[in-house]
Scaffold this motif. Sequence first.
Motif, PDB file in Angstrom:
ATOM      1  N   LEU A   9       0.823  -1.200   0.000  1.00 51.76           N
ATOM      2  CA  LEU A   9       0.000   0.000   0.000  1.00 51.76           C
ATOM      3  C   LEU A   9       0.861   1.256   0.000  1.00 51.76           C
ATOM      4  O   LEU A   9       0.630   2.179  -0.781  1.00 51.76           O
ATOM      5  CB  LEU A   9      -0.930   0.002   1.214  1.00 51.76           C
ATOM      6  N   ALA A  10       1.862   1.309   0.840  1.00 49.71           N
ATOM      7  CA  ALA A  10       2.724   2.485   0.916  1.00 49.71           C
ATOM      8  C   ALA A  10       3.426   2.755  -0.409  1.00 49.71           C
ATOM      9  O   ALA A  10       3.624   3.900  -0.803  1.00 49.71           O
ATOM     10  CB  ALA A  10       3.746   2.313   2.038  1.00 49.71           C
ATOM     11  N   VAL A  13       0.560   4.357  -3.345  1.00 49.51           N
ATOM     12  CA  VAL A  13      -0.153   5.630  -3.288  1.00 49.51           C
ATOM     13  C   VAL A  13       0.833   6.787  -3.192  1.00 49.51           C
ATOM     14  O   VAL A  13       1.924   6.629  -2.669  1.00 49.51           O
ATOM     15  CB  VAL A  13      -1.154   5.665  -2.102  1.00 49.51           C
ATOM     16  N   PRO A  14       0.494   7.976  -3.692  1.00 51.11           N
ATOM     17  CA  PRO A  14      -0.773   8.270  -4.368  1.00 51.11           C
ATOM     18  C   PRO A  14      -0.775   7.789  -5.816  1.00 51.11           C
ATOM     19  O   PRO A  14       0.254   7.734  -6.461  1.00 51.11           O
ATOM     20  CB  PRO A  14      -0.865   9.794  -4.306  1.00 51.11           C
ATOM     21  N   LEU A  24      -5.221   8.766  -2.101  1.00 49.16           N
ATOM     22  CA  LEU A  24      -4.244   9.107  -1.068  1.00 49.16           C
ATOM     23  C   LEU A  24      -4.012   7.966  -0.083  1.00 49.16           C
ATOM     24  O   LEU A  24      -2.892   7.749   0.362  1.00 49.16           O
ATOM     25  CB  LEU A  24      -4.700  10.347  -0.296  1.00 49.16           C
ATOM     26  N   SER A  25      -5.088   7.262   0.252  1.00 53.61           N
ATOM     27  CA  SER A  25      -4.923   6.147   1.190  1.00 53.61           C
ATOM     28  C   SER A  25      -6.105   5.196   1.112  1.00 53.61           C
ATOM     29  O   SER A  25      -7.185   5.559   0.655  1.00 53.61           O
ATOM     30  CB  SER A  25      -4.766   6.649   2.633  1.00 53.61           C
ATOM     31  N   LYS A  27      -8.019   2.975   3.835  1.00 54.77           N
ATOM     32  CA  LYS A  27      -8.150   2.825   5.280  1.00 54.77           C
ATOM     33  C   LYS A  27      -8.871   1.516   5.581  1.00 54.77           C
ATOM     34  O   LYS A  27     -10.070   1.410   5.380  1.00 54.77           O
ATOM     35  CB  LYS A  27      -8.917   4.010   5.857  1.00 54.77           C
ATOM     36  N   GLU A 102      -9.565   7.268   0.606  1.00 53.22           N
ATOM     37  CA  GLU A 102      -9.366   8.711   0.716  1.00 53.22           C
ATOM     38  C   GLU A 102      -8.851   9.201  -0.633  1.00 53.22           C
ATOM     39  O   GLU A 102      -7.788   8.772  -1.087  1.00 53.22           O
ATOM     40  CB  GLU A 102      -8.357   9.017   1.820  1.00 53.22           C
ATOM     41  N   THR A 113     -10.646  16.739  -0.260  1.00 42.61           N
ATOM     42  CA  THR A 113     -10.605  15.312   0.013  1.00 42.61           C
ATOM     43  C   THR A 113     -12.023  14.764   0.109  1.00 42.61           C
ATOM     44  O   THR A 113     -12.876  15.367   0.762  1.00 42.61           O
ATOM     45  CB  THR A 113      -9.849  15.037   1.327  1.00 42.61           C
ATOM     46  N   TYR A 115     -14.232  10.891   0.531  1.00 35.82           N
ATOM     47  CA  TYR A 115     -14.087   9.509   0.981  1.00 35.82           C
ATOM     48  C   TYR A 115     -15.056   8.617   0.240  1.00 35.82           C
ATOM     49  O   TYR A 115     -16.151   9.032  -0.126  1.00 35.82           O
ATOM     50  CB  TYR A 115     -14.325   9.404   2.491  1.00 35.82           C
TER      51      TYR A 115
END
Length: 162
Positions: A9-10, A13-14, A24-25, A27, A102, A113, A115
């Motif tokens: 995941l890290a 993104v983005p 952006l993320s 969650k 996000e 932003t 969701y």
Amino acid sequence: MHERVAAHLAAMVPIENERGARLLSIKEIDETAAEVLPVAFSLVIGRHSSGYLLVRNTRRGIWELPGGFIDAGESARQCATRELKEESGQHVANLRWRAALEIEVECGSTARTVYGALYCTDIDTPSNFSGNSEIGAIGFWPESELPVEVSAIDKALLSYYA
């Protein structure tokens, strides 16, 4: 979240799509925890033995995950079920929560932003779909054989959850 998944995941993104929206993320929180977020849309990852479900958006000219904006008085889950039916003709009873998304979108000269809710489902027997004013076609593809014109964010979500 498992360490391998967190590292994946890290690294991803983005991600920016064809409209300039940026993931952006992701969650990975409970669905009830996501209720405090201002969730504006829902997406569905549909899996069949022949591959992932994508819909061809005629206005944008791309393949994407079924989904759309939440109507007034509608929950994110109800939106996901409705959009899946409207955009692909698929009826499902086993919609499963995956994550909150996000996304940063451009609004004129500023960014905001928003969701989204991400669900997944297994599609045992696909329903026929003849197209409508928004969606021209549906298809099922293995993750390794996705069409070239897939929304970048949706492609990343498929890769993440494959």
